[in-house]
Each structure stands twice: as C-alpha cells, then as structure tokens.
Design a protein around this motif. Sequence first.
Motif, PDB file in Angstrom:
ATOM      1  N   TYR A  95       0.889  -1.146   0.039  1.00  0.00           N
ATOM      2  CA  TYR A  95      -0.058   0.105  -0.055  1.00  0.00           C
ATOM      3  C   TYR A  95       0.692   1.192   0.098  1.00  0.00           C
ATOM      4  O   TYR A  95       2.044   1.134   0.390  1.00  0.00           O
ATOM      5  N   PRO A  96       0.296   2.360  -0.533  1.00  0.00           N
ATOM      6  CA  PRO A  96       1.019   3.552  -0.294  1.00  0.00           C
ATOM      7  C   PRO A  96       1.705   3.912   0.748  1.00  0.00           C
ATOM      8  O   PRO A  96       2.931   4.445   0.765  1.00  0.00           O
ATOM      9  N   SER A  97       1.424   3.651   2.041  1.00  0.00           N
ATOM     10  CA  SER A  97       2.112   3.802   3.347  1.00  0.00           C
ATOM     11  C   SER A  97       2.991   2.859   3.525  1.00  0.00           C
ATOM     12  O   SER A  97       3.812   3.003   4.377  1.00  0.00           O
ATOM     13  N   MET A  98       3.134   1.858   2.880  1.00  0.00           N
ATOM     14  CA  MET A  98       4.025   0.663   3.160  1.00  0.00           C
ATOM     15  C   MET A  98       5.073   0.628   2.021  1.00  0.00           C
ATOM     16  O   MET A  98       6.204   0.240   2.356  1.00  0.00           O
ATOM     17  N   VAL A  99       5.061   1.322   0.998  1.00  0.00           N
ATOM     18  CA  VAL A  99       6.079   1.542   0.147  1.00  0.00           C
ATOM     19  C   VAL A  99       6.724   2.618   0.022  1.00  0.00           C
ATOM     20  O   VAL A  99       6.049   3.903  -0.248  1.00  0.00           O
ATOM     21  N   ALA A 100       8.154   2.625   0.163  1.00  0.00           N
ATOM     22  CA  ALA A 100       8.768   3.951  -0.115  1.00  0.00           C
ATOM     23  C   ALA A 100       9.371   3.689  -1.617  1.00  0.00           C
ATOM     24  O   ALA A 100       9.563   2.844  -2.073  1.00  0.00           O
ATOM     25  N   ILE A 101       9.653   5.072  -2.126  1.00  0.00           N
ATOM     26  CA  ILE A 101      10.223   5.169  -3.408  1.00  0.00           C
ATOM     27  C   ILE A 101      11.547   4.175  -3.472  1.00  0.00           C
ATOM     28  O   ILE A 101      11.753   3.465  -4.619  1.00  0.00           O
ATOM     29  N   GLU A 102      12.343   4.183  -2.499  1.00  0.00           N
ATOM     30  CA  GLU A 102      13.469   3.462  -2.591  1.00  0.00           C
ATOM     31  C   GLU A 102      13.312   2.166  -2.700  1.00  0.00           C
ATOM     32  O   GLU A 102      13.886   1.430  -3.274  1.00  0.00           O
ATOM     33  N   ARG A 121      -3.907   5.842 -16.112  1.00  0.00           N
ATOM     34  CA  ARG A 121      -5.291   6.209 -16.668  1.00  0.00           C
ATOM     35  C   ARG A 121      -5.297   7.323 -17.605  1.00  0.00           C
ATOM     36  O   ARG A 121      -4.561   8.136 -17.545  1.00  0.00           O
ATOM     37  N   GLY A 122      -6.247   7.243 -18.751  1.00  0.00           N
ATOM     38  CA  GLY A 122      -6.240   8.330 -19.732  1.00  0.00           C
ATOM     39  C   GLY A 122      -7.710   8.624 -19.891  1.00  0.00           C
ATOM     40  O   GLY A 122      -8.497   8.066 -19.100  1.00  0.00           O
ATOM     41  N   PRO A 123      -8.104   9.727 -20.595  1.00  0.00           N
ATOM     42  CA  PRO A 123      -9.560  10.120 -20.886  1.00  0.00           C
ATOM     43  C   PRO A 123     -10.304   8.699 -21.358  1.00  0.00           C
ATOM     44  O   PRO A 123     -11.704   8.881 -21.095  1.00  0.00           O
ATOM     45  N   HIS A 124     -10.052   7.815 -21.964  1.00  0.00           N
ATOM     46  CA  HIS A 124     -10.620   6.814 -22.746  1.00  0.00           C
ATOM     47  C   HIS A 124      -9.942   5.555 -22.385  1.00  0.00           C
ATOM     48  O   HIS A 124     -10.542   4.605 -22.918  1.00  0.00           O
ATOM     49  N   PHE A 125      -9.210   5.282 -21.435  1.00  0.00           N
ATOM     50  CA  PHE A 125      -8.760   3.920 -20.880  1.00  0.00           C
ATOM     51  C   PHE A 125      -8.412   4.045 -19.539  1.00  0.00           C
ATOM     52  O   PHE A 125      -7.974   5.051 -18.893  1.00  0.00           O
ATOM     53  N   ASN A 126      -8.275   2.690 -19.036  1.00  0.00           N
ATOM     54  CA  ASN A 126      -7.947   2.562 -17.500  1.00  0.00           C
ATOM     55  C   ASN A 126      -6.940   1.461 -17.493  1.00  0.00           C
ATOM     56  O   ASN A 126      -7.119   0.206 -17.835  1.00  0.00           O
ATOM     57  N   GLY A 127      -5.576   1.824 -17.237  1.00  0.00           N
ATOM     58  CA  GLY A 127      -4.312   0.990 -17.361  1.00  0.00           C
ATOM     59  C   GLY A 127      -4.591  -0.180 -16.547  1.00  0.00           C
ATOM     60  O   GLY A 127      -3.963  -1.222 -16.533  1.00  0.00           O
ATOM     61  N   ASN A 128      -5.123  -0.034 -15.283  1.00  0.00           N
ATOM     62  CA  ASN A 128      -5.583  -0.973 -14.209  1.00  0.00           C
ATOM     63  C   ASN A 128      -5.998  -2.218 -14.793  1.00  0.00           C
ATOM     64  O   ASN A 128      -5.710  -3.354 -14.355  1.00  0.00           O
ATOM     65  N   ALA A 129      -6.934  -2.233 -15.852  1.00  0.00           N
ATOM     66  CA  ALA A 129      -7.568  -3.086 -16.595  1.00  0.00           C
ATOM     67  C   ALA A 129      -6.537  -4.098 -17.178  1.00  0.00           C
ATOM     68  O   ALA A 129      -7.026  -5.216 -17.589  1.00  0.00           O
ATOM     69  N   PHE A 130      -5.371  -3.549 -17.592  1.00  0.00           N
ATOM     70  CA  PHE A 130      -4.328  -4.509 -18.300  1.00  0.00           C
ATOM     71  C   PHE A 130      -3.293  -5.091 -17.478  1.00  0.00           C
ATOM     72  O   PHE A 130      -2.318  -5.579 -17.915  1.00  0.00           O
ATOM     73  N   ASP A 150      -3.297   1.642  -9.247  1.00  0.00           N
ATOM     74  CA  ASP A 150      -3.855   2.567  -8.256  1.00  0.00           C
ATOM     75  C   ASP A 150      -5.264   2.309  -8.077  1.00  0.00           C
ATOM     76  O   ASP A 150      -6.253   3.135  -7.524  1.00  0.00           O
ATOM     77  N   ASP A 151      -5.961   1.327  -8.521  1.00  0.00           N
ATOM     78  CA  ASP A 151      -7.252   0.734  -8.236  1.00  0.00           C
ATOM     79  C   ASP A 151      -7.128  -0.548  -7.698  1.00  0.00           C
ATOM     80  O   ASP A 151      -7.181  -1.453  -8.338  1.00  0.00           O
ATOM     81  N   PRO A 152      -7.700  -0.486  -6.476  1.00  0.00           N
ATOM     82  CA  PRO A 152      -7.872  -1.688  -5.685  1.00  0.00           C
ATOM     83  C   PRO A 152      -8.664  -2.925  -6.240  1.00  0.00           C
ATOM     84  O   PRO A 152      -8.676  -4.067  -6.025  1.00  0.00           O
ATOM     85  N   ALA A 188       3.333  -9.643  -6.698  1.00  0.00           N
ATOM     86  CA  ALA A 188       3.685  -8.979  -8.161  1.00  0.00           C
ATOM     87  C   ALA A 188       2.735  -7.904  -8.318  1.00  0.00           C
ATOM     88  O   ALA A 188       3.250  -6.809  -9.305  1.00  0.00           O
ATOM     89  N   TYR A 189       1.622  -7.629  -7.691  1.00  0.00           N
ATOM     90  CA  TYR A 189       0.844  -6.412  -7.691  1.00  0.00           C
ATOM     91  C   TYR A 189       1.268  -5.271  -6.788  1.00  0.00           C
ATOM     92  O   TYR A 189       1.623  -5.755  -5.372  1.00  0.00           O
ATOM     93  N   ILE A 190       1.551  -4.252  -7.042  1.00  0.00           N
ATOM     94  CA  ILE A 190       1.961  -3.114  -6.088  1.00  0.00           C
ATOM     95  C   ILE A 190       0.925  -1.966  -6.166  1.00  0.00           C
ATOM     96  O   ILE A 190       0.818  -1.443  -7.069  1.00  0.00           O
ATOM     97  N   LEU A 191       0.209  -1.715  -5.203  1.00  0.00           N
ATOM     98  CA  LEU A 191      -0.897  -0.768  -5.047  1.00  0.00           C
ATOM     99  C   LEU A 191      -0.590   0.524  -4.449  1.00  0.00           C
ATOM    100  O   LEU A 191       0.221   0.446  -3.415  1.00  0.00           O
ATOM    101  N   VAL A 192      -0.561   1.607  -5.296  1.00  0.00           N
ATOM    102  CA  VAL A 192       0.071   2.808  -4.921  1.00  0.00           C
ATOM    103  C   VAL A 192      -1.298   3.886  -5.028  1.00  0.00           C
ATOM    104  O   VAL A 192      -2.520   3.377  -5.459  1.00  0.00           O
ATOM    105  N   LYS A 193      -1.330   5.019  -4.361  1.00  0.00           N
ATOM    106  CA  LYS A 193      -2.157   5.830  -4.316  1.00  0.00           C
ATOM    107  C   LYS A 193      -2.467   6.327  -5.697  1.00  0.00           C
ATOM    108  O   LYS A 193      -3.780   6.702  -6.067  1.00  0.00           O
ATOM    109  N   ASP A 194      -1.399   6.847  -6.647  1.00  0.00           N
ATOM    110  CA  ASP A 194      -1.434   7.238  -7.781  1.00  0.00           C
ATOM    111  C   ASP A 194      -0.520   6.749  -8.999  1.00  0.00           C
ATOM    112  O   ASP A 194       0.787   7.114  -8.629  1.00  0.00           O
ATOM    113  N   SER A 195      -0.677   6.052  -9.688  1.00  0.00           N
ATOM    114  CA  SER A 195       0.408   5.274 -10.619  1.00  0.00           C
ATOM    115  C   SER A 195       1.096   6.320 -11.360  1.00  0.00           C
ATOM    116  O   SER A 195       2.388   6.114 -11.484  1.00  0.00           O
TER     117      SER A 195
END
Length: 447
Positions: A9-16, A45-54, A69-71, A79-86
């Motif tokens: 989760y965002p609070s658990m992963v540091a950029i390092e 994410r973009g105006p017409h797509f959601n990268g999370n779906a891929f 960034d979508d639970p 292998a899944y790293i969930l963050v606040k904003d990809s």
Amino acid sequence: MQQSHNFIYPSMVAIETLYQKYLTTRSVTIDSRHFAPGALFFAIRGPHFNGNAFAAEALAKGACYVIIDDPAYARPSSAYILVKDSLATLIQLAGYHRSQYSPLFPVIAVTGSYGKTTTKELIYHTLQTTYRTVATKGNLNTSIGVALTILSLQQDTQIAVIEMGASQLGDITLCCNLARPTHGMITAIGAAHLEGFGSIRGVIQGKGELYDYLYNTGGTVFLNTLMPLLSRISRQFNQPITYPQPSDFAPLELVGEKPYLHCKTSEGEIFATHLLGKAHIHNIAAALCVAKYFNVPTATAHAAIQAYVPTNQRMQLVIKGSNQLIIDSYNASPASVQTALDALLQLKVPYRIVILGDMADLGSQTTAWHNKVVEQLCQPHYDRVLLCGPFLTLAAHQRPHTKMYCFPNKETLAVYLDRHTFQHSGILLKAAHNLAMHTLAERLKEP
C-alpha cells in the motif's frame, strides 16, 4: 482486502523500495501490448482507458511487477503493487533515478512549437556516433514520456536527449524539474497549441520556461540567431552557443533543394540530406551545433546527418509509380503546413495535388488560420486541392474555387480517391495526427 494478500500500500512502499525493484530490470512500460519481458508495468489512466484493466495481461506477458492505483484490479500476489496514484509514482520514480546521476550529467532538453522531434532525432543520430546516448522515443514528450526516457538511462549512458512538449503553461517547468537538463534549446516559436496557451504570448511564456530553468541552474543554451524572437527572450544568457549564421559558433548554409536539402559548411563542404522542406535547415544546423559543442568529429556528424532518413509520417518522400508522395501526417500546425507546401513545390512534377486535413489545437484562432491556408491554396501552383474536415470546408466555402473539393471526413475522402486516378503528380498528404491521413496513401492509384 486482507493483509495476507501481500499487497504493498502507499503507506507501506517507499520510493527507495520500488527503485530496488526497478534496478532488477531497468525496464519500464505503460503499454501492455509492447514491452520487454521483466519490465515494470505502470497502470496509467487516460481519458478513454484505464491501465489498471491491463495489469493481469501485462503479468501474463512477462512483466515482473504491475503498479496499480485501483484496488478493484488487485490480486493476491506480491507482483501487484498498489499505490495511490500510478502516474505520480512513475514520475517520482523517474525523479529518483535522475538523482542517482550527477547534476552535471549532460541532459539536453529540446522544445519548440515545431521542429523539435526532427531536431531531437538529428541530435541523437550525431551524438550516438561518439557517445552512449539515450533519447526520447518518437514524440513521447509529455511528462510521462520524459519519465520513461529518464528511466531508460543505463549505467553506461553518457548523454541524454529529451524532447519536451507543452500544451499549457507549466508543462515545460514540470518536465525540467523531472529531467534536470544541463543544456537545452527552443527550436522555434509559432502558432501551436493555442487552445491551451491562449495566444502567441502564452506560447512564448510556456516555451520560455526552459530558458528560465537553464538560467536559474547555470545551464547552457543553444540558440538559433536567425530567429529574432529567440534571441530576444534569451538575452539573460551571456554566452549562448549559437548557430547557423557565418559569425556563429556553428555556421551552416542552405544551398539547394533537389528536392532534398543540400547544405554547405563554413569550410565550403557541401553535403546532401534526406530531408524535405527548407525549414529543416534550422533542425540540421541545431544538431550540428550540438555535435560540435560535444566534440563529435565534423566528418562523423555530417555522415550521420546524411544517413538520417525520416520515418513515422514526417515529411517522407515515397515513390509510387509515376507519382511522388510527401507523407506528413504526424501533426498539422500553420508552420508545418507551410513547410510541407514549400516542399511540394520543389518536386519536379507536371502536376501538384494537395490532400490536406484540418489543423488542431488552434483555439480561438482556428478559423483565421484555416482561412489563411485556403487562401494560399487558391494560388496557381496547385492543380487540385482536396480538403478534409469541418474547418477547412468552412474556409473553402468562403473562397470557392473550381480546383477545390471538400470532404466532411476521411471516409468520404477515401471514397473519392477510390474513384479517381493520379499520374505524374506530386501529392502531399498532410493533416493533424488524429486523422491518420497517411493511411490514404494506399488509395492513390494510377490509371
């Protein structure tokens, strides 16, 4: 979600921590369709797509980690790293990677209203003859593209060439804060992205953000002295590296179009290129200026320019039977349309056909610029003019001409091309990128 799923989760992963995962592969992608196995996939994410779906598809194709960034798309796998904003995480990771290199590590920023992608490509082709060089791929020049370019820097990279695009104020500042360029140039300033900038004054301010950054950080500017506007807004620099006039650091002269440009150096050497349109002399001169500054041998730099062949629908000359096609459908601004029309006039052909689509991102000046283009196309140099899109159609109705034909969309234009033939003609295919006008080349046929 339960803690046993091993999500980060965002609070658990540091950029390092994420950076250590990146170092295992040094490969990043935002496209699940094309990437090297083992890459980190960022679900943007973009105006017409959601990268999370891929994300699942990316893992199935060999990604080592997916940053989402979508639970709702998470799975019980490390292998899944969930963050606040990809996207924010991607940019933060790129900034961290840039910080691992010296502040003096040469990063050359290239921006401008037009000419920046070709200039970037020419700079890359000259520098890579002598240095291990990384450059922006294609025209991935937004903050996302800048981040991806930075993350492509390897341990042995010696120079980076980064293209920076902008559609509104602040875009170049964001890219500079991310890439931290040590050198830079503005290729030109003109009517482009007026919808975001509002006016030419806004374009000047937006592109000038590169000069502001380089001035504040003690960077070096490469300056085209043939463009008075650039000279005026770069006055704060005491010693810019100049081109292409005789008294400049890197002189260059255009001596002919046959139809490709032929250039002459200050030593009197003449060399040919594969570039159409006299405006490209500025791009060539810029690249040779950078090459000279970084001590690339002169003959080596000239050979690199001579060997460069434009691709990706950028002023490509294609011979099709008795016809010569100029395919330039990567973008369409007033300046690039003028360059393409000039190149068409240089072709040694009995007939000239213009197939032109609407220009984009001109804001409140859209009507005025389309009117100017149509007025120019009424000149006798052009034998037939095929206009596609509502803005050009409206402009043509203000100046009806027997050689002009208007089409509301590409599909109706394609039907026309299917029913007509062309021979011994120079044919320009030009439009904003979203129209993909280059696909009509296959419809052009001879009797």
